[in-house]
Enzyme design. Structure first.
Site, short mmCIF file in Angstrom:
data_model
loop_
_atom_site.label_atom_id
_atom_site.label_comp_id
_atom_site.label_asym_id
_atom_site.label_seq_id
_atom_site.Cartn_x
_atom_site.Cartn_y
_atom_site.Cartn_z
N SER A 14 0.94 -1.09 0.15
CA SER A 14 0.08 -0.04 0.13
C SER A 14 0.74 1.35 0.17
O SER A 14 0.50 2.42 -0.44
CB SER A 14 -0.81 -0.11 1.26
OG SER A 14 -0.16 -0.33 2.42
N GLU A 157 6.78 6.08 9.69
CA GLU A 157 6.91 6.94 8.50
C GLU A 157 7.60 8.25 8.80
O GLU A 157 8.61 8.89 8.14
CB GLU A 157 5.70 7.20 7.74
CG GLU A 157 5.30 5.81 6.98
CD GLU A 157 4.22 6.08 5.82
OE1 GLU A 157 3.98 7.13 5.61
OE2 GLU A 157 3.82 5.13 5.19
N CYS A 191 2.32 -6.01 10.57
CA CYS A 191 2.20 -4.82 9.50
C CYS A 191 3.69 -4.59 9.20
O CYS A 191 4.52 -4.40 10.08
CB CYS A 191 1.30 -3.45 10.47
SG CYS A 191 1.50 -2.19 9.48
N1 DGL Z 1 1.43 -1.94 4.60
C1 DGL Z 1 0.25 -2.11 5.85
C2 DGL Z 1 0.22 -3.41 6.16
O1 DGL Z 1 1.15 -3.98 6.33
C3 DGL Z 1 0.18 -1.14 6.55
C4 DGL Z 1 0.23 0.43 5.95
C5 DGL Z 1 -1.56 0.70 5.48
O2 DGL Z 1 -2.36 0.68 6.31
O3 DGL Z 1 -1.74 0.70 4.26
O4 DGL Z 1 -0.62 -3.75 6.95
#
Ligand code: DGL
Length: 284
Positions: A14, A157, A191
């Site tokens: 994402s 971030e 995550c």
């Molecule tokens: N990349 C997302 C995850 O691993 C985290 C960032 C998002 O909420 O898009 O869940």
């Protein structure tokens, strides 16, 4: 050995968090070529509803493949994996699609002694229950507790991974979980952003608890798959990586560097659009 072996591995996230998975892959499989797409225009996915996450993920995956063939798709995002893996596999029947949840669950089951596991992840990942299911498949007697930690994403971030602010937020999310003797002995950082908070989180949680994430184990699974299918790139020279983002290449490069562990410059990142009309049929 087929021509397929020299194709790149496609990775989708994402945003920038999935670069932790890319980093683990590049260390383990340096001769592979990689194509990474971060959907920074639509980040975060973790606070969105399931149908939206599935739609965004499918669109992004089709955009990634529309650039050229890949030999494998790695969904380097826990939220996208939790919600969209079955839809992706249906949409891409000819491409192996690997997510990060199963490898993360495997790492947790390997690490736990008591079988009591805490999963920290985005709201959508916790709600979807994919980690819980994957853990129970591997260890049916496990006890799993999930906590959504949405503020961890912006903290990581912004590079606020240590110190007062990070620890205050961490305490808020894990409050009550690690008090007393009946406590999880393993925490899944479910995550892509959370591994950056590992040090301060370990301090807040206290001793005797293993913190696991899926980056390393996912890279291990990719290698196992490629080796099994005789699809490792035979070139013997370091591979190349094509970075794509859907918004703000400058920010992608700046924050991405933190996740990748090396500097990225804006010029390394191609800005791409994902037309909402891109669909299963149009891109195949
Ligand atoms: N990349 C997302 C995850 O691993 C985290 C960032 C998002 O909420 O898009 O869940």
């Amino acid at each position: 050995m087929t021509e397929t072996a020299s194709l790149p591995i496609g990775l989708f996230d994402s945003g920038v968090g999935g670069l932790t998975v890319l980093k683990a892959l590049q260390e383990r499989l340096p001769c592979e070529n990689y194509r990474f797409l971060g959907d920074t225009a639509r980040l975060p996915y973790g606070t969105k509803g399931r149908d939206t996450i599935i739609r965004y993920t499918l669109n992004a995956a089709h955009r990634l493949v529309s650039v050229g063939a890949v030999k494998m798709l790695v969904i380097a995002c826990n939220t996208a994996t939790s919600c969209a893996l079955p839809s992706l596999r249906k949409d891409f029947p000819d491409i192996p699609v690997l997510g990060v949840v199963e490898p993360g669950a495997r790492a947790a089951v390997r690490a736990t002694r008591t079988g009591y596991i805490a999963v920290l992840a985005t709201e959508a990942t916790i709600k979807g229950g994919a980690y819980q299911e994957a853990i129970f498949r591997l260890r049916p007697d496990a006890r799993v507790v999930g906590r959504a930690c949405p503020l961890f994403v912006p903290l990581a971030e912004e590079g606020l991974v240590e110190g007062e602010i990070a620890e205050a937020v961490e305490r808020l999310y894990v409050s009550g979980l690690f008090e007393g003797s009946d406590r999880p002995d393993t925490v899944v950082l479910g995550c892509t952003h959370y591994p950056l908070l590992r040090k301060s989180l370990a301090r807040v949680i206290g001793r005797g608890v293993s913190l696991v994430d899926s980056a390393e184990v996912t890279a291990e699974s990719v290698e196992e798959y490629l080796t099994g299918k005789n699809l490792k790139n035979p070139s013997g020279v370091p591979g190349e990586t094509h970075f794509m983002a859907t918004d703000n290449a400058q920010r992608f490069a700046r924050t991405g560097g933190i996740f990748l562990g090396r500097e990225l410059s804006e010029g390394d990142v191609e800005l791409v659009d994902i037309p909402s009309s891109i669909s299963a049929c149009s891109a195949r």
